[in-house]
Scaffold this motif. Structure first.
Motif, PDB file in Angstrom:
ATOM      1  N   SER A  70       0.807  -1.223   0.000  1.00 46.94           N
ATOM      2  CA  SER A  70       0.000   0.000   0.000  1.00 46.94           C
ATOM      3  C   SER A  70       0.841   1.274   0.000  1.00 46.94           C
ATOM      4  CB  SER A  70      -0.931   0.014   1.216  1.00 46.94           C
ATOM      5  OG  SER A  70      -0.179  -0.018   2.420  1.00 46.94           O
ATOM      6  N   LEU A  71       2.161   1.123   0.098  1.00 48.74           N
ATOM      7  CA  LEU A  71       3.024   2.305   0.079  1.00 48.74           C
ATOM      8  C   LEU A  71       3.017   2.958  -1.297  1.00 48.74           C
ATOM      9  CD1 LEU A  71       6.264   1.167   1.975  1.00 48.74           C
ATOM     10  CD2 LEU A  71       4.450   2.660   2.825  1.00 48.74           C
ATOM     11  N   GLU A  72       3.132   4.274  -1.319  1.00 46.18           N
ATOM     12  CA  GLU A  72       3.288   4.977  -2.586  1.00 46.18           C
ATOM     13  C   GLU A  72       4.688   4.730  -3.134  1.00 46.18           C
ATOM     14  OE1 GLU A  72       2.377   9.081  -2.197  1.00 46.18           O
ATOM     15  OE2 GLU A  72       0.304   8.746  -1.556  1.00 46.18           O
ATOM     16  N   MET A  73       4.828   4.863  -4.443  1.00 43.33           N
ATOM     17  CA  MET A  73       6.137   4.709  -5.062  1.00 43.33           C
ATOM     18  C   MET A  73       7.065   5.816  -4.568  1.00 43.33           C
ATOM     19  SD  MET A  73       6.027   2.091  -7.252  1.00 43.33           S
ATOM     20  CE  MET A  73       7.093   2.364  -8.682  1.00 43.33           C
ATOM     21  N   GLY A  74       8.363   5.509  -4.530  1.00 43.59           N
ATOM     22  CA  GLY A  74       9.341   6.502  -4.118  1.00 43.59           C
ATOM     23  C   GLY A  74       9.890   6.220  -2.735  1.00 43.59           C
ATOM     24  N   TYR A  75      10.541   7.227  -2.176  1.00 42.31           N
ATOM     25  CA  TYR A  75      11.213   7.080  -0.887  1.00 42.31           C
ATOM     26  C   TYR A  75      10.298   7.496   0.256  1.00 42.31           C
ATOM     27  CZ  TYR A  75      14.476   7.864   2.954  1.00 42.31           C
ATOM     28  OH  TYR A  75      15.097   7.834   4.177  1.00 42.31           O
ATOM     29  N   LYS A  76      10.322   6.724   1.329  1.00 39.78           N
ATOM     30  CA  LYS A  76       9.576   7.053   2.546  1.00 39.78           C
ATOM     31  C   LYS A  76      10.530   7.000   3.725  1.00 39.78           C
ATOM     32  CE  LYS A  76       5.930   5.382   5.678  1.00 39.78           C
ATOM     33  NZ  LYS A  76       5.359   6.715   5.946  1.00 39.78           N
ATOM     34  N   SER A  77      10.644   8.115   4.444  1.00 40.55           N
ATOM     35  CA  SER A  77      11.457   8.142   5.655  1.00 40.55           C
ATOM     36  C   SER A  77      10.762   7.336   6.746  1.00 40.55           C
ATOM     37  CB  SER A  77      11.659   9.590   6.114  1.00 40.55           C
ATOM     38  OG  SER A  77      12.410   9.636   7.311  1.00 40.55           O
ATOM     39  N   LEU A  78      11.537   6.526   7.464  1.00 38.41           N
ATOM     40  CA  LEU A  78      10.978   5.690   8.525  1.00 38.41           C
ATOM     41  C   LEU A  78      11.477   6.190   9.875  1.00 38.41           C
ATOM     42  CD1 LEU A  78      11.381   2.129   6.935  1.00 38.41           C
ATOM     43  CD2 LEU A  78       9.361   3.606   6.936  1.00 38.41           C
ATOM     44  N   ASP A  79      10.675   7.029  10.520  1.00 37.37           N
ATOM     45  CA  ASP A  79      11.050   7.531  11.831  1.00 37.37           C
ATOM     46  C   ASP A  79      10.528   6.584  12.903  1.00 37.37           C
ATOM     47  OD1 ASP A  79       8.323   8.018  11.995  1.00 37.37           O
ATOM     48  OD2 ASP A  79       8.519  10.170  11.632  1.00 37.37           O
ATOM     49  N   ARG A  80      10.632   6.992  14.162  1.00 42.32           N
ATOM     50  CA  ARG A  80      10.246   6.117  15.267  1.00 42.32           C
ATOM     51  C   ARG A  80       8.767   5.758  15.248  1.00 42.32           C
ATOM     52  NH1 ARG A  80      14.083   3.370  18.331  1.00 42.32           N
ATOM     53  NH2 ARG A  80      16.033   4.483  18.037  1.00 42.32           N
ATOM     54  N   SER A  81       7.952   6.577  14.580  1.00 43.53           N
ATOM     55  CA  SER A  81       6.522   6.279  14.513  1.00 43.53           C
ATOM     56  C   SER A  81       6.211   5.187  13.495  1.00 43.53           C
ATOM     57  CB  SER A  81       5.739   7.551  14.161  1.00 43.53           C
ATOM     58  OG  SER A  81       6.065   7.997  12.852  1.00 43.53           O
ATOM     59  N   SER A  82       7.214   4.781  12.719  1.00 46.15           N
ATOM     60  CA  SER A  82       7.013   3.767  11.667  1.00 46.15           C
ATOM     61  C   SER A  82       7.618   2.428  12.070  1.00 46.15           C
ATOM     62  CB  SER A  82       7.641   4.250  10.353  1.00 46.15           C
ATOM     63  OG  SER A  82       7.141   5.499   9.968  1.00 46.15           O
ATOM     64  N   ARG A  83       7.449   2.049  13.324  1.00 47.95           N
ATOM     65  CA  ARG A  83       8.081   0.831  13.831  1.00 47.95           C
ATOM     66  C   ARG A  83       7.671  -0.416  13.065  1.00 47.95           C
ATOM     67  NH1 ARG A  83       8.262   0.819  20.404  1.00 47.95           N
ATOM     68  NH2 ARG A  83       9.734   2.529  20.682  1.00 47.95           N
ATOM     69  N   ASP A  84       6.433  -0.436  12.590  1.00 42.98           N
ATOM     70  CA  ASP A  84       5.957  -1.638  11.916  1.00 42.98           C
ATOM     71  C   ASP A  84       6.582  -1.826  10.543  1.00 42.98           C
ATOM     72  OD1 ASP A  84       4.679   0.597  10.971  1.00 42.98           O
ATOM     73  OD2 ASP A  84       2.714  -0.345  10.763  1.00 42.98           O
ATOM     74  N   LEU A  85       7.342  -0.827  10.065  1.00 44.53           N
ATOM     75  CA  LEU A  85       8.012  -0.946   8.773  1.00 44.53           C
ATOM     76  C   LEU A  85       9.536  -1.009   8.901  1.00 44.53           C
ATOM     77  CD1 LEU A  85       5.961   1.537   6.548  1.00 44.53           C
ATOM     78  CD2 LEU A  85       6.041  -0.950   6.340  1.00 44.53           C
ATOM     79  N   ARG A  86      10.061  -0.794  10.089  1.00 42.08           N
ATOM     80  CA  ARG A  86      11.514  -0.789  10.276  1.00 42.08           C
ATOM     81  C   ARG A  86      12.028  -2.219  10.446  1.00 42.08           C
ATOM     82  NH1 ARG A  86      13.160   4.627  12.249  1.00 42.08           N
ATOM     83  NH2 ARG A  86      14.980   3.689  13.243  1.00 42.08           N
ATOM     84  N   LEU A  87      13.193  -2.498   9.868  1.00 38.63           N
ATOM     85  CA  LEU A  87      13.769  -3.837   9.941  1.00 38.63           C
ATOM     86  C   LEU A  87      14.730  -3.948  11.120  1.00 38.63           C
ATOM     87  CD1 LEU A  87      14.652  -4.696   6.217  1.00 38.63           C
ATOM     88  CD2 LEU A  87      12.490  -5.024   7.435  1.00 38.63           C
ATOM     89  N   ASP A  88      14.702  -5.097  11.777  1.00 41.21           N
ATOM     90  CA  ASP A  88      15.655  -5.402  12.837  1.00 41.21           C
ATOM     91  C   ASP A  88      15.955  -6.893  12.789  1.00 41.21           C
ATOM     92  OD1 ASP A  88      16.798  -6.103  15.457  1.00 41.21           O
ATOM     93  OD2 ASP A  88      16.326  -4.034  15.998  1.00 41.21           O
ATOM     94  N   TYR A  89      17.198  -7.235  12.431  1.00 35.49           N
ATOM     95  CA  TYR A  89      17.579  -8.640  12.307  1.00 35.49           C
ATOM     96  C   TYR A  89      17.496  -9.369  13.647  1.00 35.49           C
ATOM     97  CZ  TYR A  89      19.745  -7.653   7.693  1.00 35.49           C
ATOM     98  OH  TYR A  89      19.989  -7.309   6.389  1.00 35.49           O
TER      99      TYR A  89
END
Length: 346
Positions: A70-89
């Motif tokens: 559902s993301l729009e094309m292009g770049y999206k900054s992932l700040d602390r409010s975007s935890r569900d999209l941030r990667l952590d191995y």
């Protein structure tokens, strides 16, 4: 310190170039419908051992993929409010890190090096009408006056650090933080599947601090199960604005300025403050990461190398940010206050 511009680039792959030599990168040209970008995937380490750790899941399943479409094309900054999209191995339940294996970047023979294994999936996505790449890492650009150095498009822009970004050795420790790992997710809609590619340096460790992302070598290895986890970490304790102050700046040292300019900080609070992840910026936005601890009622002198903050003799601004990127203190000075060898007191 965390990456300054962590985010995700969603785009259609168009072309690619193999990487060779020390610090080789596999280069991918992509198009988001408005602009072209380059994804630079590190496939070789300058620090021995040179082979990167590699894991690919060619039928990747994780809650994150439900949100990516559902993301729009292009770049999206992932700040602390975007935890569900941030990667952590380490914490994100993405894959079993014990299954990562070292792989060379360029060796004779078919399908046996990182160049070929990444290219296999990128070419599949490029051949499909709706094939899509999702690159997680740090953005650079746009560089208005510079063409891209590999594909020639203008303005040059892209994303790199497509690998684990925590547990680094001391030289790169300033880039550490949880929930900001890089990776490459590839959607192959005609085959109804997702592919995930994860990379790490052998010099990195997977036992990392939940707040700083720094290596904890004496802690047993963490091997998270692949699950429905999202990136959840303990928020670092916040520091009250005004706790640490910029009280002095040596703008014009005697002799050559480079490597001799400095700023003096003072801890006005009643407790010791850890500066890990903090940074200073000049009026042009150049940044220098800082670290160390300041005891209550004490000061510390930060010496600049000349590669980050540069203090202009013509006047300027010096800004102090904490490990969450919050402005803690800012001072200004004029050219009239600048004297050779003298520290400006604020």
């Amino acid at each position: 310190m965390s990456l300054e511009n962590y985010g995700i680039l969603k785009a259609k792959p168009k072309d690619c170039k193999r990487g060779k030599g020390k610090s080789a990168h596999y280069q991918i040209l992509v198009d988001d419908g408005k602009n072209e970008h380059r994804i630079a995937v590190n496939i070789n380490s300058k620090v021995a051992p040179s082979e990167l750790l590699y894991f690919a899941d060619d039928n990747f399943s994780h809650p994150i993929i439900e949100k990516l479409g559902s993301l729009e094309m292009g770049y999206k900054s992932l700040d602390r409010s975007s935890r569900d999209l941030r990667l952590d191995y380490v914490r994100g339940g993405l894959f079993d890190t014990s299954k990562m294996v070292p792989l060379e970047c360029d060796v004779p023979g078919p399908s046996n090096d990182l160049n070929e294994l990444i290219q296999k999936y990128v070419e599949k996505a490029a051949a499909m009408d709706n094939g899509m790449l999702y690159a997680f890492g740090e953005r650079w650009g746009p560089e208005s006056f510079l063409p891209d150095s590999f594909f020639g498009f203008r303005p040059g822009s892209g994303i790199h650090d497509i690998h684990m970004n925590q547990g680094n050795s001391e030289k790169w420790q300033d880039d550490d933080a949880p929930c900001q790992d890089g990776g490459l997710l590839i959607h192959l809609p005609e085959e109804n599947r997702w592919v995930a590619i994860f990379l790490a340096f052998q010099s990195q460790c997977f036992n990392t601090d939940d707040t700083t992302g720094h290596c904890l070598p004496d802690v047993p290895q963490k091997v998270p199960e692949t699950s429905s986890q999202t990136c959840e970490v303990e928020e670092p304790e916040s520091t009250e604005a005004g706790s640490v102050l910029i009280v002095g700046a040596l703008v014009n040292p005697e002799g050559v300025d480079s490597g001799k300019e400095s700023v003096t900080l003072f801890n006005a609070s009643p407790k010791t403050i850890d500066l890990a992840g903090w940074s200073l910026k000049d009026a042009s936005g150049r940044k220098s990461n800082i670290k160390g601890k300041i005891r209550a009622g004490s000061g510390t002198r930060i010496l600049f190398s000349g590669k980050g903050v540069i203090l202009s003799n013509g006047g300027g601004t010096i800004s102090l940010y904490d490990n969450q990127g919050t402005l803690m203190h800012e001072v200004k000075y004029s050219s009239r206050e600048v004297r050779s060898g003298w520290t400006i007191v604020f």
